[in-house]
Design a protein around this motif. Structure first.
Motif, PDB file in Angstrom:
ATOM      1  N   SER A  20       0.833  -1.193   0.000  1.00 20.24           N
ATOM      2  CA  SER A  20       0.000   0.000   0.000  1.00 20.24           C
ATOM      3  C   SER A  20       0.875   1.253   0.000  1.00 20.24           C
ATOM      4  O   SER A  20       1.932   1.289   0.632  1.00 20.24           O
ATOM      5  CB  SER A  20      -0.900   0.023   1.237  1.00 20.24           C
ATOM      6  OG  SER A  20      -1.754  -1.094   1.256  1.00 20.24           O
ATOM      7  N   LEU A  71      -4.442   6.414   3.565  1.00 13.10           N
ATOM      8  CA  LEU A  71      -4.149   4.983   3.564  1.00 13.10           C
ATOM      9  C   LEU A  71      -4.958   4.247   4.622  1.00 13.10           C
ATOM     10  O   LEU A  71      -5.251   3.067   4.477  1.00 13.10           O
ATOM     11  CB  LEU A  71      -2.649   4.762   3.800  1.00 13.10           C
ATOM     12  CG  LEU A  71      -1.758   5.119   2.606  1.00 13.10           C
ATOM     13  CD1 LEU A  71      -0.289   5.078   3.009  1.00 13.10           C
ATOM     14  CD2 LEU A  71      -2.013   4.184   1.443  1.00 13.10           C
ATOM     15  N   PRO A 120      -4.780   7.310  -2.328  1.00 16.06           N
ATOM     16  CA  PRO A 120      -4.298   6.066  -1.731  1.00 16.06           C
ATOM     17  C   PRO A 120      -4.376   4.928  -2.740  1.00 16.06           C
ATOM     18  O   PRO A 120      -5.341   4.822  -3.509  1.00 16.06           O
ATOM     19  CB  PRO A 120      -5.281   5.830  -0.576  1.00 16.06           C
ATOM     20  CG  PRO A 120      -6.551   6.472  -1.046  1.00 16.06           C
ATOM     21  CD  PRO A 120      -6.128   7.673  -1.868  1.00 16.06           C
TER      22      PRO A 120
END
Length: 279
Positions: A20, A71, A120
């Motif tokens: 991520s 995130l 994100p």
């Protein structure tokens, strides 16, 4: 500071690796600013800038904070860094949000304005299921509805039980799958328990659980311990799998397991997002 031409390739590499990150893009500047429109930066979950440039300390703290929050909840952010007098003219204060824009104060002598869009990038989470029990089939059926990529490990003749698997592995050769950051569930329920558990604890993953009673899991763990399996890996196995919701049917047990996986994943994302505070 120049913009490296391969930043988008690096973003693609991170996505393929299942990591991520947030992609910050400067979309507008007014007056003097260190970064110009079009500048990009890759921000990792721990708050570090892996690559790129979004200006100096005047904007960095606000952008990194917004990236960590993005995130955590998966939602993009728009940050406008402006000098104090412009914020006053707009009737807002630093940290305030208005019409989807978060405002931050530029304390640098340049007194410039910079608007940054923060996106994100959260690769699809993955579940690796070992076994073809009714619980395994139920879990493989519901997990895709919540955005999970499902890999099924079971003998080839038993694969027909699964309709929605994204990937299939013959037997319990889970080491052939990319498991880092994924969630591994052993749901053999009497058909290859030891082989499946041994395979599950041999790989690096975010979570591993065993569908079965505590007593059965303890007996299986003792067997593997005697065969030299690492104690730390065995201790990490969640057994019985799932949150305690009083589940009885295969569908209910699958729901409890998926709920636990979602809980584990969201906590990890939140912890990663707040690990590093802006300086």
């Amino acid at each position: 500071m120049g913009q490296k031409p391969d930043i988008l390739k690096q973003a693609a590499d991170l996505t393929n690796a299942g990591e991520s990150f947030a992609l910050a893009t400067v979309v507008r500047t007014v007056a003097a600013t260190a970064a110009k429109a079009g500048a990009k930066a890759i921000i990792r979950a721990d708050g570090t800038i892996m690559e790129g440039w979004i200006g100096g300390g005047c904007a960095r703290g606000a952008v990194l904070k917004a990236a960590r929050e993005a995130l955590e909840d998966g939602k993009p952010r728009f940050v406008s860094v402006q000098p104090e007098d412009l914020l006053t003219g707009l009737g807002v204060t630093a940290g305030a949000e208005k019409e989807g824009i978060r405002f931050a104060r530029n304390m640098c002598p340049s007194k410039g304005t910079m608007d940054v869009f923060i996106e994100p990038v959260l690769p699809a989470p993955g579940i690796v299921i070992l076994g073809s029990s009714p619980v395994a089939v139920a879990l493989a059926d519901i997990a895709p509805r919540f955005g999970f990529h499902v890999t099924v490990c079971a003998p080839e003749p038993e694969q027909a039980a699964f309709d929605r698997a994204d990937a299939r592995i013959d037997g319990f050769m889970v080491e052939t799958a990319y498991t880092r950051g994924k969630f591994v569930v052993v749901s053999t329920q009497g058909r290859g328990d030891e082989a499946a558990m041994s395979a599950a604890v041999s790989v690096s993953c975010a979570y591993v659980s065993f569908v079965g009673s505590k007593a059965k899991a303890a007996a299986l763990t003792d067997k593997l311990r005697c065969k030299g399996v690492d104690e730390i890996r065995l201790a990490a196995v969640k057994a019985p799998a799932g949150l305690d919701i009083g589940a009885i049917t295969p569908d209910e047990i699958a729901l409890s397991i998926l709920s636990e996986i979602v809980q584990t994943r969201r906590r990890a994302l939140r912890d990663a997002a707040i690990q590093v505070e802006p300086s």
